[in-house]
Design a protein around this motif. Sequence first.
Motif, short mmCIF file in Angstrom:
data_model
loop_
_atom_site.label_atom_id
_atom_site.label_comp_id
_atom_site.label_asym_id
_atom_site.label_seq_id
_atom_site.Cartn_x
_atom_site.Cartn_y
_atom_site.Cartn_z
N ARG A 209 65.59 -32.36 -35.53
CA ARG A 209 64.24 -31.82 -35.73
C ARG A 209 64.02 -30.58 -34.85
O ARG A 209 63.53 -29.56 -35.31
CB ARG A 209 63.20 -32.90 -35.42
N GLN A 210 64.40 -30.67 -33.57
CA GLN A 210 64.17 -29.56 -32.66
C GLN A 210 65.07 -28.37 -32.98
O GLN A 210 64.67 -27.21 -32.83
CB GLN A 210 64.39 -30.01 -31.20
N GLN A 211 66.30 -28.62 -33.43
CA GLN A 211 67.21 -27.53 -33.76
C GLN A 211 66.74 -26.74 -34.98
O GLN A 211 67.13 -25.58 -35.16
CB GLN A 211 68.62 -28.08 -34.01
N ARG A 212 65.91 -27.37 -35.79
CA ARG A 212 65.40 -26.66 -36.97
C ARG A 212 64.29 -25.67 -36.61
O ARG A 212 63.91 -24.85 -37.43
CB ARG A 212 64.87 -27.66 -38.00
N ILE A 213 63.77 -25.73 -35.41
CA ILE A 213 62.65 -24.87 -35.01
C ILE A 213 63.17 -23.76 -34.10
O ILE A 213 63.97 -24.00 -33.20
CB ILE A 213 61.58 -25.70 -34.24
#
Length: 781
Positions: free
Chosen positions: A543-547
């Motif tokens: 989730r964080q890597q997508r932002i």
Amino acid sequence: MHIITKTTLALSTSILALSLATSAVAQQDEIIVTATKRAENIQDVPISITAYGAEFIEKSGVADIHDVALYSPNFTISSSSQLTNNRITIRGVGSVGSAGIEPSVGVFIDGIYYPKPGSVIGNLMDIQSFEVLRGPQGTLFGRNTPMGALNITTKDPSFSGFGGNIELGYGSENRYVVGASANVPLGENVALRVTGKYTDRDGYGKSLITGNNIGGRDNLNLRAKLLFEPTDALSIKLTGDYGKINSGGASIEYLNDTSSPVFLGTLAALSGLDPRLAGIDATQLLTADPYDHDVYQDHRDFLTDKQYGFSGDISYELDSGHTIRSITSFRNWQANSFESAIRLPIQLFPRKNGYDNDTFSEEFQILSPTDGAFNYLAGLFYYNEKYHISQDFDLGEQFCIPVVLGVTGSLPIAQACAAGQQIDASDGEFDQKLTSYAAFAQGTYNVNDQFSVTFGGRYTKDDKTADFSNTINNPFVIALSVRDNEIQNNLSIDEFGFGDSKFTYFLNASYDMTDDIMVFATTSTGFKSGGFNTDGTFPALTRQQRIFGPENTTNYELGMKSDLFDGALRLNATLFHMDIKGYQDRAFDGISFLVRNVGSLKQQGIELDATWKPMDQLMVIGGLSYLDSEFTDYQNASPLPGGLPQDLTGTRAHFAPEWQYSAVADWSDELEAFGGTEYFLRGEYQYVGTQNIGAGTNQNPQSIQKGYGLINARVGLRSDDDQWEFSIWGKNLGDKGYCMTIFDQPFSSQLGGLDPVANTQPQRCAVGNPLTYGAELKVRY
């Protein structure tokens, strides 16, 4: 900053010397721009701006924004395999594609923001002015203009009378053009202007497998404007537009100087799997001219692109002289493409992309009178966007053949693969919602008749939420992903979000040294909102890597605007220095691109615009830019092929040519023997310097495009009353071959193309337009 070079000084000196030696008998036309949200003479606007009026656009045969970029310093546009993947760049920085990344250069048409580069690839028609604003434009134009903005204005209805024009054209590649506009007064204070244009052409090349023409394109654009002024104080303008493009995709060539014997052998072996290719010498075809637009690969690419929009622009002048203005807009853009993304002689993993973008915006402005010592503009802005992206991969007709699966001799495995889902074997879906609010103000204080200071600021708040899912519908895709560390994986992430707020400012001082020479200094800031990675990957992103976070820009400028020698020479120059923090860059993982904040970048240089009119018959226009580019911090960057992550600190950004210049000479005169009919001759030269145009920033020397120049010409006749005009034109008369973008051959390692010792692999090239020519007839009534 060490950016004024001997070449720049020599060019400026030559222009001045040539003008001094010429009798200045002609003055130049005034160019009106709206860069400050008011109609002003370009020479009175103290920013770095290049503007083209209706006359220049018509005489140059400008068809779209790609054409304009060839004339303007420090402004480039490049395309890739998908036509929606435009990269609009100012001062060497620009975002590519229509995925989750926001643009670095904002595009505004009639004051309306167009959020995706893919939505501005259509015809330009009935244009009043085209302004290239360099440097952050955050105060007046808002979010996503950290490098600059394109401010395009179309012609408004007029109450003066019925009139219009008709345009007909035919040219190479069976290209034809039909266009018309009509201005229709509907009463004393109501007028309608209707414009339409349709273009159609065949492709520039053919498939060496099927013999079919590839890359054909047709383009329809319609627009209607209704202007109603019931009183002297109230103006209401309503606009509706529609556009549609059908395209056969770009020519993607194989750069034969990046080849390897193993890779060529693999492609020759794959060719043997298709009965259509029996007896074909694959090696010879693959090593042919890389710029002839003839491709030896499965090419079934197409694009369908549609958009429409409605806007209302209402202004009311108060008794105090203040003007209240409201600009309301709704737009929808949809695009669907099919792409033979792997570029092999057999069909393998074709990609389907879909985009659906809905936007609503509302802007309120209050503008003060301009006859006092202090004038200002203030406003509020609201923006709402809903965006859906789908990216699906089919397996392709030859995917489940044993040799392709890498399980030679194992027929049961191939049969099991073929029994699985072939269409939409990988299904990616991304949905984003964006809400943005802003408040802004800018004021100018005229200290005296010569000295003015301007200060402005804008507060912006963005809120984004998104959902992402990637579903693998054939288990062999996951199996190959695990084996080859490629392709994609199952993943579903719901309700991940990003929020940000930012204050940007603009500070400027200008001084009129004489009535004809102004100098100015500026410091300004801009920002580009953060966003989300929208592609499926292997391994799957968290989730964080997508932002990824926002990108911030600080800009410093020193400039001059001048009209010299009784107005015969207009010479404008700007020195600039820009610092970019949180730079958003893309990395290529073999099949998908990922965006991340990678560090900081310094861009600095000089921009020159010159227009010289020594006599009524001759006009010479020139533009030049020098760009010094350097990553001041870029660690853990994308590796060279087969290598390890690298530190690119101190290297140059991609798509940042050191030099760019253009020159236009336009001569027109009467033919007295033909009753005053006028003939005209126009020659153009456009040069773009050496640059690395690799789609992923890794400084791969294989993706360097050497500098190239393009020669264009136009000759024709026009009536003395300007009622008709006939011309013959040619573009890229030297038939220069060049690439707009270069990218790694997908699945290069599996195809035997990777050389981990030399750090090389085969490269693909999105080829620029070849020699084209045609004839046009324009009739005005």
